[in-house]
Design a protein around this motif. Structure first.
Motif, PDB file in Angstrom:
ATOM      1  N   ALA A  95       0.418   5.010   2.661  1.00 53.38           N
ATOM      2  CA  ALA A  95      -0.257   4.036   3.514  1.00 53.38           C
ATOM      3  C   ALA A  95      -0.816   4.618   4.798  1.00 53.38           C
ATOM      4  O   ALA A  95      -1.681   4.018   5.430  1.00 53.38           O
ATOM      5  CB  ALA A  95       0.700   2.880   3.837  1.00 53.38           C
TER       6      ALA A  95
ATOM      7  N   GLY B 250      -5.265   4.658   2.654  1.00 56.66           N
ATOM      8  CA  GLY B 250      -4.240   3.630   2.848  1.00 56.66           C
ATOM      9  C   GLY B 250      -4.279   2.971   4.207  1.00 56.66           C
ATOM     10  O   GLY B 250      -4.102   1.757   4.330  1.00 56.66           O
TER      11      GLY B 250
ATOM     12  N   VAL C   3       0.858  -1.184   0.000  1.00 59.55           N
ATOM     13  CA  VAL C   3       0.000   0.000   0.000  1.00 59.55           C
ATOM     14  C   VAL C   3       0.896   1.236   0.000  1.00 59.55           C
ATOM     15  O   VAL C   3       1.768   1.369   0.875  1.00 59.55           O
ATOM     16  CB  VAL C   3      -0.893   0.053   1.260  1.00 59.55           C
ATOM     17  CG1 VAL C   3      -1.902   1.191   1.160  1.00 59.55           C
ATOM     18  CG2 VAL C   3      -1.597  -1.269   1.510  1.00 59.55           C
TER      19      VAL C   3
ATOM     20  N   PHE D  83      -2.036  -1.715  -3.820  1.00 53.27           N
ATOM     21  CA  PHE D  83      -3.085  -0.695  -3.726  1.00 53.27           C
ATOM     22  C   PHE D  83      -2.386   0.645  -3.941  1.00 53.27           C
ATOM     23  O   PHE D  83      -1.683   1.140  -3.075  1.00 53.27           O
ATOM     24  CB  PHE D  83      -3.770  -0.759  -2.354  1.00 53.27           C
ATOM     25  CG  PHE D  83      -5.079  -0.023  -2.339  1.00 53.27           C
ATOM     26  CD1 PHE D  83      -6.285  -0.713  -2.377  1.00 53.27           C
ATOM     27  CD2 PHE D  83      -5.120   1.363  -2.297  1.00 53.27           C
ATOM     28  CE1 PHE D  83      -7.503  -0.039  -2.363  1.00 53.27           C
ATOM     29  CE2 PHE D  83      -6.332   2.044  -2.285  1.00 53.27           C
ATOM     30  CZ  PHE D  83      -7.519   1.341  -2.315  1.00 53.27           C
TER      31      PHE D  83
ATOM     32  N   GLY E 274       3.589  -1.031   3.957  1.00 58.58           N
ATOM     33  CA  GLY E 274       3.156   0.284   3.501  1.00 58.58           C
ATOM     34  C   GLY E 274       4.331   1.211   3.277  1.00 58.58           C
ATOM     35  O   GLY E 274       5.373   1.086   3.925  1.00 58.58           O
TER      36      GLY E 274
END
Lengths: 343, 343
Positions: B162, B167, B159, B228, B183
């Motif tokens: 994040a 996030g 992510v 993501f 992240g």
């Protein structure tokens, strides 16, 4: 035991930039026209060999991909149609015709039968089509269009490298599905074929368009639902600007990205979010369970005259290097095939 | 009829590059604290306003997107939590709390109730969470993770941005789903929060990594299943090199692409094909039928202490322009919110 001369095309060295004819060379080896007992292999005479853009990936010294590199000084490998001369494998008998991975040489001893299948010669379909319309490129078109693009009747479809081995079938499948289809290609002769032989609604020569975005706006004033991307690069960037909401991009070969790092870069990915675009790479080999359905669909439509296929046939193994290199400059018109022997 | 002063933040002019505090200005208007009879509207007192990256798109003079631009000299619009003072709409009564699109001002007269919902104040959940954890950003995380990424237990999730509004929930949902989660963020303080408060397995400060590819290889020696993407740009390029076969990339905000054309370009899309990567842009507003499921899932986990949420609360409407501008330099820590009034 019969021993024969065996002309071969071997890779001289790993390739960094665009492949050149001089990266390959002809060799004359010797081969016993027999499958060794206990080997489980079979000996074939190669008839037709396929030139495909993905093969360039195997010419690099890079082991991290889905398929290993070629070995220098060894014959290049690729899809081909061949006839079995001798066999130690009970599933393949002398006289059988096969389609699958073979060597760029007159005769090959085949051990690996994955992605290899027997074919039934049929007077109404050229044998060579089994490396094109009815082979990997045709199946790539089928999988990409139906599985990745989820097409709906009436949708607007754009195909790049549209007269190539994959593109020409994508366009025809899309027309059969009731879509509006526009193709791009790199010469007026190809554009003419797209419009007058392959049934595309429209086609244009991207080399004559100073502004690809403007060209796409002309052919798709309401935008593109499906982009079947065979080239990547600037055309992908222009297509992104012209996608409709919920558009789908099937990322197939990316010939222009076969430089393995797009020099200009793609600048318009910001379109993905507001337009909710799905962009998906795929390999036909993940969908082999659909191959029988594909064969039936395409064969039937071909026999009814609803699908045609254009081949660029090169006579003789010695012309294989030039034919392959020509792929990357767009020299070929239609599916690039090498005829090693007619039977 | 009560007339009140109404402080407002208005857009001074359309913005081309990064938004600056001076692109906005404070105005003091007057407003009748009453919903005109027959208008179907209702009058609210704004309590919390949300700063979201997508709003930058509305500051441009561009009409082709999914949402129209702001009007210069008019108050900026965005998600907020507000209390109804007077209503000509039978569905909203004085004393009701709502979450939805409102104005950057003390009081707003609201006509459009699409994407607007009544909320039940709950002592165990801060009201302001209805523009964050339980609002659009939280729902974006939920939709992107479950609908776009099709996560499986045990998968490796990356992510970016994040610790931001979206996030931080993506990472926590992924942990609850049994994934390994890393992240990236832009300060050591944020990295610390990710690891010690938000439960990420690992986190790193991208500003301290000269080579993002190497950083990702360090945290994902076996590759990334799900990325993501909240930033686009160079991080996306590095992630592409580290995706595993059949990886999925949910393309969410692309803060770094909010320049509307990525200056460096994305160079590694060639990875899409051999790895069969799916990359998909999405908008939470396409999935509103899932909103009740989302609310239930996140509220329940929050109340059980399994989800936490970090807010960056800014006191006073006059601080809204700076708070908004700070989003694009990563100044905020957690969800950027403006408190206009506590009730």
């Amino acid at each position: 035991m019969a021993t024969a001369e065996n002309k071969q095309v071997v890779l001289k060295r790993y390739v960094e930039g665009a492949p050149k004819v001089t990266d390959m060379e002809m060799k004359i080896g010797k081969i016993e026209l027999k499958a060794p007992k206990g080997s489980g292999a079979f000996l074939v005479k190669n008839l037709y060999l396929s030139c495909d853009p993905y093969m360039r990936g195997r010419m690099r010294n890079f082991h991290g991909s889905y398929i290993p590199p070629f070995l220098p000084a060894q014959p290049i490998e690729g899809f081909g149609v061949a006839k079995v001369l001798d066999s130690d494998n009970p599933n393949f008998k002398p006289g059988d015709f096969i389609s699958g991975i073979t060597g760029w040489e007159e005769y090959s001893l085949i051990h690996d039968t994955s992605q290899l299948r027997k074919i039934q010669p049929d007077d109404s379909i050229p044998l060579s089509y089994h490396v094109g319309l009815l082979g990997m490129p045709g199946f790539t078109a089928y999988v990409g269009f139906y599985e990745i693009c989820s097409p709906e009747k009436g949708e607007h479809v754009f195909v790049s490298a549209a007269s190539g081995a994959v593109g020409q079938l994508v366009g025809q499948l899309a027309k059969l599905h009731g879509c509006y289809v526009v193709g791009s290609a790199g010469s007026s002769q190809k554009v003419d074929l797209l419009k007058n032989k392959l049934g595309f609604d429209e086609a244009f020569n991207y080399k004559e368009e100073a502004d690809l975005d403007a060209a796409l706006k002309r052919y798709f004033p309401q935008g593109i639902d499906i982009y079947f991307d065979n080239v990547g690069g600037d055309m992908l960037d222009a297509a992104l600007l012209n996608m409709r909401d919920h558009g789908r991009i099937a990322v197939c070969g990316m010939v222009s990205l076969h430089s393995f790092s797009d020099p200009n870069g793609i600048h318009n990915l910001f379109c993905l979010v507001p337009k909710r675009i799905k962009m998906q790479g795929f390999l036909q080999s993940d969908y082999l369970h659909k191959f029988p359905l594909f064969l039936e669909h395409v064969t039937e439509n071909y026999k009814q005259g609803k699908i045609v296929y254009i081949e660029d046939m090169n006579e003789g193994l010695e012309n294989a290097p030039a034919a392959f290199v020509g792929l990357f400059s767009g020299k070929n018109i239609g599916k690039q095939v090498i005829c090693v022997a007619r039977e």
